[in-house]
Motif scaffolding. Structure first.
Motif, PDB file in Angstrom:
ATOM      1  N   ARG A  72       0.757  -1.242   0.060  1.00 22.49           N
ATOM      2  CA  ARG A  72       0.170   0.060   0.050  1.00 22.49           C
ATOM      3  C   ARG A  72       0.962   1.334   0.139  1.00 22.49           C
ATOM      4  O   ARG A  72       1.723   1.584   0.948  1.00 22.49           O
ATOM      5  N   TYR A  93      -6.289   6.093  12.636  1.00 15.80           N
ATOM      6  CA  TYR A  93      -5.274   6.315  11.666  1.00 15.80           C
ATOM      7  C   TYR A  93      -5.771   7.134  10.464  1.00 15.80           C
ATOM      8  O   TYR A  93      -6.913   6.925   9.947  1.00 15.80           O
ATOM      9  N   HIS A 108      -5.430  -8.125  -0.014  1.00 17.33           N
ATOM     10  CA  HIS A 108      -5.107  -8.796   1.586  1.00 17.33           C
ATOM     11  C   HIS A 108      -6.437  -8.588   2.347  1.00 17.33           C
ATOM     12  O   HIS A 108      -7.275  -8.154   1.935  1.00 17.33           O
ATOM     13  N   ASP A 163      -7.210   7.267   3.383  1.00 17.30           N
ATOM     14  CA  ASP A 163      -7.354   5.842   4.193  1.00 17.30           C
ATOM     15  C   ASP A 163      -7.911   6.376   5.594  1.00 17.30           C
ATOM     16  O   ASP A 163      -6.862   7.006   6.099  1.00 17.30           O
TER      17      ASP A 163
HETATM   18  O1  GTQ Z   1      -5.633  -0.213   1.599  1.00 13.82           O
HETATM   19  O2  GTQ Z   1      -5.729  -2.043   2.861  1.00 13.82           O
HETATM   20  O3  GTQ Z   1      -3.516   3.266   4.636  1.00 13.82           O
HETATM   21  O4  GTQ Z   1      -4.276  -2.130   4.679  1.00 13.82           O
HETATM   22  C1  GTQ Z   1      -3.364   1.214   5.755  1.00 13.82           C
HETATM   23  C2  GTQ Z   1      -3.181  -0.092   5.788  1.00 13.82           C
HETATM   24  C3  GTQ Z   1      -4.495   1.003   3.661  1.00 13.82           C
HETATM   25  C4  GTQ Z   1      -5.347  -0.720   2.675  1.00 13.82           C
HETATM   26  C5  GTQ Z   1      -3.728   1.890   4.733  1.00 13.82           C
HETATM   27  C6  GTQ Z   1      -4.022  -0.971   4.783  1.00 13.82           C
HETATM   28  C7  GTQ Z   1      -4.440  -0.052   3.688  1.00 13.82           C
END
Ligand code: GTQ
Length: 351
Positions: A72, A93, A108, A163
């Motif tokens: 990522r 986060y 994932h 995110d």
């Molecule tokens: O897109 O799956 O910013 O697993 C941090 C962990 C994004 C994601 C993030 C993650 C993802």
């Protein structure tokens, strides 16, 4: 402690503390008032990230590492009051993720719940358990905990979204599990937009949702801008009474139970008409705001922060916030209210 101790008493106590410390024993009476606070005193700071600056760094990262190499490719928005924590608040986060044309961020799944709020680009997708949500600016897309997800950008333009995850919450509970899938993409299970078609319009499949492929408790994972934005405008234009503390505000909900979008994260949008000044309000859910449209100011505990489109601002728990709209101001916000309400912790105060 309320009473003053004699010098002799204090020195004997200090000797006691020193002896027991190697055995992991400490006197509560020295710490009680710092442990059980009369009101929240967040270590998190009020902070604003300029999207343009963050975007420049993210694009530079895009020249240096592929989405596949990075798994990522994300810049973490770390709160300056929480160094090393990788959190924007103690429980949540935030990161900015870039997917360049032709790239795939491989499949994932993890215990953590995630939301995506699109900042720019259009036509890239997040696939959740094999169903794509094709994303446009300011769409909200969910990847609830435990569901396989991969991202891809078949378009000609870069795609960037925010995110929002409950990474610090899951860490707090020591409950993290994660695994990669054997292939880059999880096999397609349904046409793009299928769940939105079935659950996104105040309806549900006649056949009964439990027979469906999606988890019965969380069928919907796409809340398009094209639907939430006109809803706010319609409220404003209808002459509906405006909330003095929030403006015209709508919370995203899980259509199955009217509850928050995910177990740990709540999200909402607000519209403040031009010239509107909201009254100060505070709440225990430290909140991350994205400016979708308009300009104005946030006044947070007396500190004035200028707002322009795509700015990201964090308001920690129990900090009073009021917004002033210089032009019509539209905000997206997410917080841990969903989690706090389950724990009977949530409180707000409207001044
Ligand atoms: O897109 O799956 O910013 O697993 C941090 C962990 C994004 C994601 C993030 C993650 C993802």
């Amino acid at each position: 402690m309320h009473e003053v101790l004699s010098n002799d008493q204090q020195s004997q106590l200090n000797a006691l503390y020193e002896q027991m410390e190697p055995e992991g024993l400490y006197p509560l009476w020295e710490k009680l008032s710092a442990l059980v606070l009369p009101k929240p005193d967040s270590p998190a700071k009020v902070h604003k990230w300029s999207y343009d600056n963050a975007r420049d760094y993210l694009m530079r990262a895009g020249d240096l590492i592929s989405a596949k190499q990075a798994e990522r490719r994300v810049l973490i928005l770390e709160n300056p009051g929480l160094p090393g924590h990788s959190g924007i608040t103690p429980s949540l986060y935030a990161g900015l993720q870039l997917i360049l044309p032709g790239e795939i961020a491989p499949a994932h799944r993890h215990a953590q719940c995630a939301l995506r709020f699109v900042m720019e680009g259009g036509g890239a997708y997040t696939s959740v358990d094999g169903e794509k949500a094709v994303m446009q600016p300011f769409d909200l897309v969910l990847t609830p905990g435990g569901q396989w997800h991969d991202h891809g950008n078949p378009t000609e333009t870069p795609m960037i979204w925010l995110d929002g995850l409950d990474i610090p919450t899951v860490r707090h509970f020591d409950a993290s599990f994660a695994e990669g899938y054997s292939e880059d993409q999880f096999p397609e299970q349904a046409p793009a937009g299928d769940s939105l078609n079935r659950y996104g319009r105040n309806m549900r499949p006649l056949k009964g949702h439990t027979a469906d492929r999606r988890p019965a408790h969380q069928p919907l994972f796409h809340y398009p801008y094209a639907e939430w934005r006109p809803a706010l405008d319609a409220m404003a234009e209808s002459g509906a009474e405006i909330d003095p503390h929030l403006g015209h505000a709508l919370e995203f909900m899980n259509p199955i139970n009217g509850g928050p979008i995910m177990a740990t994260i709540s999200a909402h949008v607000r519209l403040l008409p031009e010239g509107f000044e909201s009254k100060p309000r505070r709440s225990t859910d430290g909140t991350i705001f994205v400016v979708v449209e308009g300009t104005g100011e946030a006044v947070i505990e007396g500190e004035t922060i200028a707002l322009k489109p795509r700015d990201i601002v964090v308001v920690p728990s129990w900090k009073s916030v009021a917004f002033k709209a210089s032009s019509r101001l539209v905000l997206f916000g997410y917080s841990d209210k969903a989690c706090q309400e389950k724990l009977n912790l949530y409180k707000e105060e409207n001044a």
